[in-house]
Motif scaffolding. Structure first.
Motif, short mmCIF file in Angstrom:
data_model
loop_
_atom_site.label_atom_id
_atom_site.label_comp_id
_atom_site.label_asym_id
_atom_site.label_seq_id
_atom_site.Cartn_x
_atom_site.Cartn_y
_atom_site.Cartn_z
N GLU A 45 -4.56 -1.85 4.52
CA GLU A 45 -3.72 -2.58 3.58
C GLU A 45 -4.42 -3.84 3.10
O GLU A 45 -5.38 -4.31 3.70
N ASP A 46 -3.89 -4.40 2.03
CA ASP A 46 -4.42 -5.66 1.50
C ASP A 46 -3.72 -6.82 2.21
O ASP A 46 -3.03 -7.64 1.61
N GLU A 47 -3.90 -6.86 3.52
CA GLU A 47 -3.27 -7.90 4.34
C GLU A 47 -4.30 -8.43 5.33
O GLU A 47 -4.90 -7.66 6.09
N ILE B 59 -9.70 -1.53 1.36
CA ILE B 59 -8.31 -1.67 0.93
C ILE B 59 -7.83 -0.38 0.27
O ILE B 59 -8.48 0.17 -0.61
N ASN B 60 -6.69 0.12 0.72
CA ASN B 60 -6.08 1.36 0.23
C ASN B 60 -6.97 2.58 0.48
O ASN B 60 -6.87 3.58 -0.22
N THR C 29 0.83 -1.21 0.00
CA THR C 29 0.00 0.00 0.00
C THR C 29 0.85 1.25 0.00
O THR C 29 0.55 2.22 -0.68
N MET D 1 -8.45 -7.29 8.60
CA MET D 1 -7.51 -6.55 7.77
C MET D 1 -6.76 -5.55 8.66
O MET D 1 -7.26 -5.12 9.70
N TYR E 146 -12.56 -7.78 8.02
CA TYR E 146 -12.22 -7.64 6.61
C TYR E 146 -13.37 -7.05 5.81
O TYR E 146 -14.52 -7.47 5.91
N PRO F 277 -13.37 -5.65 1.71
CA PRO F 277 -12.56 -5.33 0.52
C PRO F 277 -12.67 -3.88 0.09
O PRO F 277 -11.76 -3.35 -0.55
#
Length: 442
Positions: free
Chosen positions: A386-388, A413-414, A144, A394, A408, A410
């Motif tokens: 982050e994409d973790e 993300i970012n 990220t 997440m 989580y 989606p």
């Protein structure tokens, strides 16, 4: 066209350079792939900071040979500059490039042939005095955040360190080029840039003359649209001026987070290390930061077991850190490095004592981090997700480097969202119960 894979060891600076070299290959029509995707070319970017550099390099080369026995193996990075002949004799290595040559790899690779069994690798490594060019580098598509190199090399001959021998003299990009790179990164929807280098506080040296300053650099970057925040990776205490601290405190985009190398809390050991400050100056910097930014996160590098460090010196360091208002420690165990002044210093600290002292400071670091997190509970911060994923959650960092965990989603993300800190979970991550504009069910 070839499939090219990278394996990067070491610091953020290495990651920025691996990414940039990867883009050079892409511009020539080659494809960047993962290490296990049967690449034609393996590029291993090495580090020299720890004594395990040789062991790690050999292991990665063996793995590359298992994946593709016919694959071409190139070694670059600090270890390649320091020990090119030694690396050239590792079975499976085809070429070793030094500090002055690594950015030519994409141009040179077509001229190389794979070595036959028993032959040493081809070595292209000049003396470190030839590493005078500056190459703009930044990482992309890896995570990220982006690591943007603004400076390279070091003129500080610390007693324990080989970096000046591996990277050469201090040299910098221009503010104009750094701002241009930051705008290119912003156009790719990256939200955070981490400024990195060997000694970034020494920014501004071009052809041996000081043309610009680090303060002028961050003032210019603060005006770059599209980047939500900048983070300073690490800066020497003697170069972290009051003007820099004051600017970060009132800036629009710079994160309230400093990582300041200390190395020892004993003035005696700092002198043996050839550091350019005393502990009293370090205290002044920490106090000033906390005066202007009470919630600022402060990280500390510290070395244990340096030659000459007695038990009394270590206890002095431990007590100094224990009383200092800092947030976490990066603990390094001293290891002997060839061609360094520390080798002549006595007494030598036995390795079992080095390990014991390291363990004590790691425990102290965990206590420091937990205390810092506890001071944040009930407050709010802005987290970049982050994409973790970890156990269905997440992760992300706030501006003051609090590691946050949420359920989580989606869509996050970012994305940067304002959060309220709730409690610290069993993984030492901060849980949040509310995100403004969005409610996450737990």
């Amino acid at each position: 066209m070839k499939k090219v894979a990278f394996y990067t060891l070491g610091c953020k600076l290495n990651y920025s350079e691996s990414s940039s070299i990867g883009r050079m290959f892409a511009q020539k029509g080659h494809t960047k792939v993962e290490f296990n995707e049967n690449p034609d070319i393996f590029i291993i970017n090495t580090c020299s900071v720890t004594e395990n550099a040789d062991k790690k390099c050999r292991k990665i080369v063996r793995e590359a040979q298992k994946i593709n026995p016919d694959g071409y193996v190139a070694i670059i990075g600090c270890y390649a500059q320091l020990k090119p002949k030694e690396i050239s004799e590792i079975p499976g290595v085809d070429v070793v490039l030094g500090a002055a040559e690594k950015f030519r790899l994409a141009d040179l690779i077509d001229t190389f042939e794979k070595t036959t069994s028993g032959q040493p690798a081809h070595v292209i490594a000049s003396h470190i005095d030839q590493a005078i060019e500056y190459h703009t580098s930044y990482s992309l598509n890896d995570r990220t955040r982006t690591f943007l190199k603004v400076q390279d090399g070091c003129d500080y001959p610390c007693a324990y360190c080989t970096i000046p021998l591996a990277r050469g003299k201090s040299r910098s990009d221009t503010i104009e080029n750094v701002v241009k790179a930051a705008r290119e990164i912003a156009a790719r929807d990256v939200k955070e840039i981490v400024l990195t280098g060997v000694n970034i506080g020494d920014f501004g040296l071009q052809n041996g003359e000081r043309k610009e300053t680090f303060l002028e650099l961050i003032q210019a970057l603060d005006e770059v649209e599209g980047i939500e925040r900048f983070r300073i990776s690490s800066i020497e205490p003697n170069l972290l001026t009051d003007e820099i601290i004051t600017f970060v405190a009132q800036s629009k985009r710079f994160a309230p987070h400093f990582h300041i190398p200390l190395q020892s809390g004993s003035n005696k050991i700092l002198g043996l290390m050839k550091r350019r400050y005393k502990r009293e100056l370090y205290v002044e910097r920490v106090v000033r930061i906390k005066e202007l930014m009470p919630d600022c996160c402060i990280g500390v590098d510290v070395i244990v077991g340096h030659p000459g460090e007695t038990q009394e010196h270590f206890e002095e360091t431990y007590q100094f850190l224990n009383e200092l208002d800092v947030s976490y420690l990066h603990v390094f165990t001293y290891s002997e490095r060839e061609n360094t002044a520390a080798l002549a210093i006595r007494p030598i600290v036995p390795k079992n004592l080095r390990a014991e002292r390291s363990k004590m400071l790691h425990i102290l670091s965990e206590k420091k981090k937990r205390f810092f997190y506890e001071t944040q509970i009930g407050k709010t911060g802005k987290v970049l997700f982050e994409d973790e994923i970890q156990d269905g959650q997440m992760l992300g960092f706030t501006e003051n480097y609090v590691r946050v965990a949420v359920k989580y989603d989606p869509l996050l993300i970012n994305e940067t969202k304002e959060v309220r800190y709730d409690y610290i979970n069993t993984e030492s991550l901060m849980e949040v119960s509310e995100i403004h504009e969005e409610i996450l069910a737990h």
